[in-house]
Design a protein around this motif. Structure first.
Motif, short mmCIF file in Angstrom:
data_model
loop_
_atom_site.label_atom_id
_atom_site.label_comp_id
_atom_site.label_asym_id
_atom_site.label_seq_id
_atom_site.Cartn_x
_atom_site.Cartn_y
_atom_site.Cartn_z
N GLY A 240 -0.76 0.81 15.54
CA GLY A 240 0.20 1.87 15.68
C GLY A 240 -0.61 3.09 14.93
O GLY A 240 -2.37 2.86 14.51
N VAL A 241 -0.31 4.30 13.89
CA VAL A 241 -1.20 4.91 13.72
C VAL A 241 -1.91 4.26 11.74
O VAL A 241 -0.84 3.10 11.79
CB VAL A 241 -0.22 6.17 13.04
N LYS A 242 -2.79 4.66 11.28
CA LYS A 242 -3.69 4.48 10.65
C LYS A 242 -3.48 5.97 9.55
O LYS A 242 -3.75 6.96 10.33
CB LYS A 242 -4.75 3.25 10.87
N THR A 243 -4.08 5.83 8.26
CA THR A 243 -4.23 6.76 7.87
C THR A 243 -6.20 7.26 7.91
O THR A 243 -7.10 6.18 9.04
CB THR A 243 -4.22 6.84 6.22
N VAL A 244 -6.46 8.04 7.60
CA VAL A 244 -8.01 8.70 8.40
C VAL A 244 -8.87 7.77 7.69
O VAL A 244 -10.11 7.50 7.68
CB VAL A 244 -8.40 10.23 8.13
N PHE A 245 -8.68 7.89 5.89
CA PHE A 245 -9.32 6.18 5.77
C PHE A 245 -9.42 5.36 6.56
O PHE A 245 -10.62 4.46 6.97
CB PHE A 245 -8.79 6.61 4.14
N ASN B 258 -0.41 8.10 6.90
CA ASN B 258 0.61 7.84 7.83
C ASN B 258 0.08 5.88 8.10
O ASN B 258 -1.13 6.63 8.63
CB ASN B 258 0.63 8.76 9.23
N CYS B 259 0.48 5.45 8.09
CA CYS B 259 0.06 4.14 8.10
C CYS B 259 1.20 2.99 8.59
O CYS B 259 1.74 2.73 7.63
CB CYS B 259 -1.11 3.20 7.12
N GLN B 260 0.81 2.33 9.75
CA GLN B 260 1.66 1.17 9.89
C GLN B 260 0.40 0.11 9.11
O GLN B 260 1.57 -0.84 10.47
CB GLN B 260 2.38 0.48 11.60
N GLY B 261 -0.39 -0.81 9.18
CA GLY B 261 -1.36 -1.25 8.22
C GLY B 261 -2.28 -1.50 8.96
O GLY B 261 -2.59 -1.50 10.26
N CYS C 171 0.79 -1.17 0.18
CA CYS C 171 -0.30 -0.28 -0.30
C CYS C 171 0.69 1.17 -0.03
O CYS C 171 2.37 1.17 0.41
CB CYS C 171 -0.67 0.11 1.71
N ASP C 172 0.29 2.12 -0.51
CA ASP C 172 1.30 3.67 -0.73
C ASP C 172 1.35 3.78 0.54
O ASP C 172 2.21 4.58 0.47
CB ASP C 172 0.46 4.25 -2.31
N ALA C 173 0.39 4.25 1.16
CA ALA C 173 0.59 5.09 2.56
C ALA C 173 1.25 4.07 3.03
O ALA C 173 1.74 4.44 4.39
CB ALA C 173 -1.14 4.54 3.05
N ALA D 263 4.97 5.12 2.12
CA ALA D 263 4.76 5.96 2.44
C ALA D 263 5.26 6.60 3.81
O ALA D 263 6.51 7.07 3.96
CB ALA D 263 4.04 7.16 2.09
N THR D 264 4.85 6.11 4.53
CA THR D 264 5.57 6.24 6.31
C THR D 264 6.74 5.22 6.72
O THR D 264 7.11 5.92 6.62
CB THR D 264 4.01 5.07 6.78
N VAL D 265 6.55 4.13 6.35
CA VAL D 265 7.62 3.18 6.81
C VAL D 265 8.90 3.83 5.95
O VAL D 265 9.70 3.99 6.06
CB VAL D 265 8.08 1.52 5.84
N ARG D 266 8.42 4.20 4.34
CA ARG D 266 10.14 4.98 3.74
C ARG D 266 10.15 6.99 4.43
O ARG D 266 10.96 7.31 3.75
CB ARG D 266 10.23 5.33 2.08
N ASP D 267 8.96 7.92 5.11
CA ASP D 267 9.26 8.89 4.68
C ASP D 267 9.23 9.27 4.06
O ASP D 267 10.44 10.98 3.47
CB ASP D 267 9.68 8.83 6.30
N ASP D 268 8.28 9.10 2.95
CA ASP D 268 8.43 9.62 1.34
C ASP D 268 7.08 10.57 1.58
O ASP D 268 6.11 10.44 1.47
CB ASP D 268 8.49 8.93 0.14
N TRP D 269 7.59 12.16 1.41
CA TRP D 269 6.76 12.98 1.62
C TRP D 269 6.30 13.58 -0.23
O TRP D 269 4.71 13.00 -0.29
CB TRP D 269 7.35 14.44 1.67
N GLN D 270 7.19 12.82 -1.36
CA GLN D 270 6.61 13.12 -2.77
C GLN D 270 5.00 12.07 -2.27
O GLN D 270 4.19 12.27 -3.24
CB GLN D 270 7.19 12.98 -3.92
N LEU D 271 5.45 10.84 -1.95
CA LEU D 271 4.44 9.96 -1.91
C LEU D 271 3.40 10.22 -1.26
O LEU D 271 2.11 9.59 -1.84
CB LEU D 271 4.67 8.28 -1.77
N ARG D 272 3.66 10.71 -0.33
CA ARG D 272 2.12 10.77 0.46
C ARG D 272 1.36 11.93 -0.10
O ARG D 272 0.22 11.57 -0.21
CB ARG D 272 2.24 11.78 2.04
#
Length: 110
Positions: free
Chosen positions: A58-63, A50-53, A15-17, A20-29
């Protein structure tokens, strides 16, 4: 079943979310937020990505946390994944994912 398989059978590690979280990739976010906002007609911003699964602590995206009907249903029913639900085959909530991604169904069987 692997912990990183979501309730719907999708692999959170792809998943891109999550990426993006594990790579701390702002462009992918930014890319993911734009796409998800359009698909869900919702104000999803890059800082929400920001999502850890889906099934992990742990954190999850708002979606994933509050908008995903699949996750809400599975949590309400107390199943580890939709694969444990006796109504899986007739389910309109997860049906679209299973129809579009054969690997999701296979993950739920495993």
């Amino acid at each position: 079943m692997k912990q990183m398989i979501g309730y719907c059978g999708l692999n959170c590690e792809r998943c891109d979310a999550y990426l993006a979280t594990v790579r701390d990739d702002w462009q992918l976010r930014k890319k993911t937020a734009k796409l998800w906002a359009e698909l869900n007609h919702a104000p999803i911003l890059p800082e929400h990505i920001n999502c850890q699964g889906c099934r992990t602590d742990g954190v999850k995206t708002v979606f994933c946390e509050s908008m995903c009907g699949i996750r809400q249903c599975a949590c309400k029913k107390g199943v580890a994944t939709c694969g444990e639900c006796p109504k899986l085959e007739a389910c309109s909530i997860v049906g679209t994912i299973l129809a579009n991604d054969p690997s999701a169904r296979k993950n739920l069987e495993g």
